[in-house]
Structures are given as structure tokens and as C-alpha cells.
Design a protein around this motif. Structure first.
Motif, PDB file in Angstrom:
ATOM      1  N   LEU A 192       0.835  -1.200   0.000  1.00 50.99           N
ATOM      2  CA  LEU A 192       0.000   0.000   0.000  1.00 50.99           C
ATOM      3  C   LEU A 192       0.871   1.253   0.000  1.00 50.99           C
ATOM      4  N   PHE A 193       1.894   1.241   0.833  1.00 44.72           N
ATOM      5  CA  PHE A 193       2.819   2.370   0.932  1.00 44.72           C
ATOM      6  C   PHE A 193       3.620   2.537  -0.361  1.00 44.72           C
ATOM      7  N   ALA A 194       4.131   1.429  -0.896  1.00 47.87           N
ATOM      8  CA  ALA A 194       4.963   1.481  -2.100  1.00 47.87           C
ATOM      9  C   ALA A 194       4.166   1.929  -3.319  1.00 47.87           C
ATOM     10  N   HIS A 195       2.921   1.484  -3.429  1.00 52.22           N
ATOM     11  CA  HIS A 195       2.102   1.907  -4.566  1.00 52.22           C
ATOM     12  C   HIS A 195       1.870   3.417  -4.543  1.00 52.22           C
ATOM     13  N   MET A 196       1.772   3.982  -3.355  1.00 53.54           N
ATOM     14  CA  MET A 196       1.632   5.430  -3.248  1.00 53.54           C
ATOM     15  C   MET A 196       2.939   6.130  -3.600  1.00 53.54           C
ATOM     16  N   GLU A 197       4.042   5.671  -3.017  1.00 52.29           N
ATOM     17  CA  GLU A 197       5.323   6.343  -3.167  1.00 52.29           C
ATOM     18  C   GLU A 197       5.931   6.167  -4.555  1.00 52.29           C
ATOM     19  N   ILE A 198       5.803   4.969  -5.115  1.00 52.89           N
ATOM     20  CA  ILE A 198       6.498   4.647  -6.368  1.00 52.89           C
ATOM     21  C   ILE A 198       5.604   4.846  -7.588  1.00 52.89           C
ATOM     22  N   PHE A 199       4.350   4.383  -7.489  1.00 53.73           N
ATOM     23  CA  PHE A 199       3.473   4.389  -8.658  1.00 53.73           C
ATOM     24  C   PHE A 199       2.458   5.524  -8.655  1.00 53.73           C
ATOM     25  N   GLY A 200       2.403   6.286  -7.574  1.00 52.95           N
ATOM     26  CA  GLY A 200       1.478   7.404  -7.518  1.00 52.95           C
ATOM     27  C   GLY A 200       0.026   7.012  -7.354  1.00 52.95           C
ATOM     28  N   VAL A 201      -0.220   5.797  -6.865  1.00 52.65           N
ATOM     29  CA  VAL A 201      -1.593   5.335  -6.649  1.00 52.65           C
ATOM     30  C   VAL A 201      -2.141   5.974  -5.377  1.00 52.65           C
ATOM     31  N   ASN A 202      -3.341   6.487  -5.462  1.00 53.42           N
ATOM     32  CA  ASN A 202      -3.998   7.052  -4.286  1.00 53.42           C
ATOM     33  C   ASN A 202      -4.384   5.910  -3.347  1.00 53.42           C
ATOM     34  N   PRO A 203      -3.772   5.805  -2.159  1.00 54.50           N
ATOM     35  CA  PRO A 203      -4.062   4.668  -1.282  1.00 54.50           C
ATOM     36  C   PRO A 203      -5.495   4.650  -0.776  1.00 54.50           C
ATOM     37  N   PHE A 204      -6.152   5.817  -0.798  1.00 55.26           N
ATOM     38  CA  PHE A 204      -7.539   5.853  -0.345  1.00 55.26           C
ATOM     39  C   PHE A 204      -8.465   5.142  -1.331  1.00 55.26           C
ATOM     40  N   LYS A 205      -8.052   5.039  -2.615  1.00 54.24           N
ATOM     41  CA  LYS A 205      -8.827   4.247  -3.567  1.00 54.24           C
ATOM     42  C   LYS A 205      -8.820   2.775  -3.165  1.00 54.24           C
TER      43      LYS A 205
END
Length: 209
Positions: free
Chosen positions: A49-62
Motif C-alpha cells: 500500500l505504501f509502495a504503490h503510493m510512493e512509487i506508482f502514484g496510486v492514491n491509497p484511499f482508492k
């Protein structure tokens, strides 16, 4: 039987040899993990969850929106219902789609919504019958992108990347994130290495092959 969440587990979490335990614990609190699914998410799920936000720019709230929908404590989901993996190496586990970030996810949902002949039918419906005007092109583009996407959302058919989880005693245990292009063998290897030791009771009847 260890059912502790990473926020209460004494084991430290390292990413690229850097101790990220405290930062990840704060992130888990900010995401509401310990409020929504206390003791039911793996360290790997938290790191993903953290890496997808930091690396891929995915909004973790989605992603958390889909988790909350699965838990029955949030807004209804517009993606496909959760489904069971029925083939090795992930057989017995479940996955739920979440909406990723950017153009690829939008394009995939539009392609799925149109199907094999949808684009041809739309062209005939919107652009046939004489000279093509700018107004006709605007209407065609709006229907192609906005209309197709909204219909899939209303029908709960949006697709995306995966939240992978297991079920145990009527509860969901969240293992990791994944996707269509990751490869089932790779996902299974991550779960075997990092989730089975953390939640062994989830895999007494089946273990990722």
C-alpha cells in the motif's frame, strides 16, 4: 497463532535495508487500517500500500475504499464483485479490484465496455449520415470515453488491479496487492515467503503452490 497487525508486531520492517517500521506504523494509522481491519492485514499488504503510493502514484484511499466496501463500512464499490481464484497457484484465495491511476486503467475499462463490436456500433450510431461536424465528433468522443466508463461503473463492472485476501472464520485477511500483469507465480511466491509465516492459520487447508 499470530494475528497481530504490523502496528503491534515487534518485528521491524525494512525496505531497501532501511528501517521503515515507525513510518509505516504512522501510515497505517493515517489509512485507518487499525480501525477498519485490526489484526487482519499483513506486513506485505502494508508495504504494498505504501509502495504503490510512493512509487506508482496510486492514491491509497482508492484501495482503502475497496477494503471498506468489503468490510461493509464504506461506500458501495463500483468495481467487480470479489472473486475466488480457482486455479493454482492462488487457488483458495480471493481478489477484489481497485481502480488504479492514470490512462492505462481508463483505457482498459473503455475497451472492456465496448467489447468486440462496440466501437464499430458507436461509430455507426454517432458518425454516420453525412458530413462529420465538430459537434458530432465531440458527442462521439464524450460517449466513447465518459458514457462507456460511467455505464460500467453503474453496473459495478469496472476492473483494475487486485487486493488479494484470504477468508477465515467469516473475516477477511488482507495479504498483498497484485495485478493481471504480475504473474500468479510471482504473487504466490511473495505470499508463501511473507504471509504464510505471519498468518499460518490461514493456510492450514491450502497454501499457495
Amino acid at each position: 497463532m499470530n494475528e497481530k497487525s504490523p502496528s503491534t508486531n515487534a518485528q521491524k520492517i525494512f525496505i531497501n535495508s532501511v528501517d521503515k517500521t515507525e513510518e509505516l506504523q504512522s501510515f497505517a494509522e493515517a489509512m485507518g487500517l487499525n480501525r477498519t481491519i485490526p489484526g487482519r492485514y499483513s506486513s506485505l499488504f502494508l508495504v504494498d500500500l505504501f509502495a504503490h503510493m510512493e512509487i506508482f502514484g496510486v492514491n491509497p484511499f482508492k484501495i482503502m475504499h475497496e477494503v471498506e466496501a468489503l468490510e461493509g463500512c464504506g461506500r458501495a464499490s463500483s468495481t467487480k464483485p470479489p472473486s475466488l481464484f480457482d486455479k493454482l497457484p492462488l487457488r483458495g484465495l480471493w481478489h477484489k479490484h481497485y481502480l488504479g491511476t492514470g490512462v492505462p486503467g481508463l483505457v482498459q475499462n473503455i475497451r472492456n465496455g465496448l467489447g468486440k463490436e462496440g466501437l464499430e456500433k458507436l461509430i455507426i450510431a454517432e458518425l454516420s449520415g453525412g458530413e462529420i461536424t465538430p459537434e458530432m465528433m465531440n458527442k462521439f468522443t464524450h460517449e466513447l470515453v465518459h458514457g462507456t466508463y460511467i455505464r460500467r461503473a453503474e453496473d459495478n463492472k469496472l476492473t483494475g488491479e487486485w487486493i488479494i485476501f484470504a477468508k477465515h472464520n467469516g473475516e477477511n485477511f488482507y495479504l498483498c496487492l497484485g495485478g493481471h500483469t504480475w504473474g500468479d507465480e510471482y504473487i504466490a511466491a511473495r505470499i508463501r515467503e511473507l504471509c504464510v509465516p505471519e498468518f499460518p492459520f490461514l493456510f492450514e487447508d491450502h497454501k499457495p503452490a
